[in-house]
Design a protein around this motif. Sequence first.
Motif, short mmCIF file in Angstrom:
data_model
loop_
_atom_site.label_atom_id
_atom_site.label_comp_id
_atom_site.label_asym_id
_atom_site.label_seq_id
_atom_site.Cartn_x
_atom_site.Cartn_y
_atom_site.Cartn_z
N ASP A 228 0.83 -1.20 0.00
CA ASP A 228 0.00 0.00 0.00
C ASP A 228 0.87 1.25 0.00
O ASP A 228 2.01 1.24 0.44
CB ASP A 228 -0.97 0.00 1.18
CG ASP A 228 -0.26 0.15 2.51
OD1 ASP A 228 0.80 -0.47 2.68
OD2 ASP A 228 -0.75 0.89 3.38
N GLY A 229 0.31 2.32 -0.53
CA GLY A 229 1.02 3.59 -0.59
C GLY A 229 0.15 4.66 -1.22
O GLY A 229 -0.97 4.39 -1.66
N VAL B 5 2.06 4.02 -5.66
CA VAL B 5 1.43 2.85 -6.26
C VAL B 5 1.76 2.77 -7.75
O VAL B 5 2.13 1.72 -8.27
CB VAL B 5 -0.10 2.91 -6.05
CG1 VAL B 5 -0.81 1.89 -6.94
CG2 VAL B 5 -0.43 2.65 -4.58
N LEU B 6 1.66 3.90 -8.46
CA LEU B 6 1.97 3.91 -9.88
C LEU B 6 3.44 3.59 -10.14
O LEU B 6 3.78 2.88 -11.10
CB LEU B 6 1.62 5.26 -10.48
CG LEU B 6 0.13 5.57 -10.63
CD1 LEU B 6 -0.07 6.97 -11.17
CD2 LEU B 6 -0.54 4.55 -11.54
N ASP B 7 4.33 4.09 -9.28
CA ASP B 7 5.75 3.79 -9.44
C ASP B 7 6.02 2.30 -9.33
O ASP B 7 6.86 1.75 -10.05
CB ASP B 7 6.57 4.53 -8.38
CG ASP B 7 6.72 6.01 -8.69
OD1 ASP B 7 6.48 6.40 -9.85
OD2 ASP B 7 7.08 6.78 -7.78
N LEU B 8 5.32 1.63 -8.43
CA LEU B 8 5.49 0.18 -8.29
C LEU B 8 5.10 -0.56 -9.56
O LEU B 8 5.73 -1.53 -9.96
CB LEU B 8 4.67 -0.33 -7.10
CG LEU B 8 5.17 0.05 -5.71
CD1 LEU B 8 4.13 -0.33 -4.65
CD2 LEU B 8 6.50 -0.64 -5.40
N ALA C 135 -2.30 -2.97 -9.92
CA ALA C 135 -2.57 -2.01 -8.85
C ALA C 135 -4.04 -1.62 -8.87
O ALA C 135 -4.70 -1.69 -9.91
CB ALA C 135 -1.69 -0.78 -8.99
N VAL C 136 -4.53 -1.19 -7.71
CA VAL C 136 -5.87 -0.64 -7.59
C VAL C 136 -5.71 0.75 -6.99
O VAL C 136 -5.18 0.90 -5.89
CB VAL C 136 -6.77 -1.51 -6.70
CG1 VAL C 136 -8.18 -0.94 -6.67
CG2 VAL C 136 -6.80 -2.94 -7.22
#
Length: 316
Positions: free
Chosen positions: A130-131, A136-139, A148-149
Motif C-alpha cells: 500500500d502507498g 502505487v503507480l511507481d510500483l 494495482a488498484v
Amino acid sequence: MSIDLTLRHLRVVIAVADAGGYTPAARELHVAQSSLSRTVQEVEQRIGVPLFERTTRRVDPTLEGEEFLATARRLVADFDTALNHFEGYLAGTRGAVSVAALPSLAGSMLPPVLAAFRRGHPEVAVLVKDGFSGEVLDLVVRGEVDLAVSVAAHVPAALDVRHIAVDAFAGVLPAGHPLAARDELRWADLAGQPFVAFERISSIRSYVDRVLAETGTRTGALTEARNIGAVAGLVAAGLGVSAAPSLVLPMMMFADVVVRPLVAPVVERDICLIHDPRRPMSRAAQALMHLLVSAGEREIASPPGVRWVSTEPAQA
C-alpha cells in the motif's frame, strides 16, 4: 560507430560516479579496485573519451562522462525494470501474485476480493503493497507488482486502466457537532468550519480541494495530517470537520466521529485497476485481474457507499 559495451561496464561506471571514487565503488561492488579501474579504462578506450577527472580526493565525471552516465542510467533502469517484469511472471507461475493499492483500498475494498480469490486459489501467495497514488503507480511502472488498484488521475499513457468501482464522499464530524443532527450535508455547510485535511500528496486532498473550489466553499482554520487514523483522531478531538471517500470511513470508526453523506454535489471517486502491458501476466495474476473486473457480476461484497461498475477501459 559501433560501441561494444556490456551491462557490467555500465554498472561499474555508474558505481564509480555514485561513490565518487574507485575504492568505495569497489567495496560496494565487492570487487578488487584494480579490476574496477581496468573496467573503466576499457570503457574509455572503447568510446574514445575520458569519463572521469581524477583529483587527490575524489573522482568526478567529465562533461562527456555526464552524458554517458545519463545514457547508462537509463539503459540499466530499463533492463532492471524488464527483469523485474520477468521475475514477476516467474513468481506467478510458482503461485504468487502482487498488487499495489491505496491504503483505503487495501484495507476495505481488496479484502473481500482477495478472500474470494483465495477460495479458488488456496495455494497462491498474495503480496499487498500500500502507498499513496504516486507510490502505487511507481510500483507498477518499475515492474515490482503485477497490478494495482488506485484512483484514475495522472496514470501514464503506457499503462492499461480499467474503471472497476466508485465510492462517494461523506462528511466526517466530531460527535456532538451541530451539523451531526442533519441526515446529510451539503458541501456549502462546511463553510467557515475548522477543517482537518489530508496532506496534499494524498489523492483524497485533490478531490476535496477541487469540490470546495467549485462550490465556492471557504473552510476555517486548516489542520493537515498524512494518514487516515490521524485525520480521524484530529476530527474526534474537535480540531475540525473533514471529508473523506467511503472506502476510508471504516478505518475512521475507531475514533468518536459521526459520518453524514455529502450532497450538492454528490462526489464519487473513480477506482481503477492498473496494469503494465509490458509485464507478462502469470495465470495467478490473470485470475485476480479477472476477479476484480467482474466483482460486480460475481456479487462480491463492497463496503457501504461503494459500488462496482462496468469493466470498460477508463480514460487516464
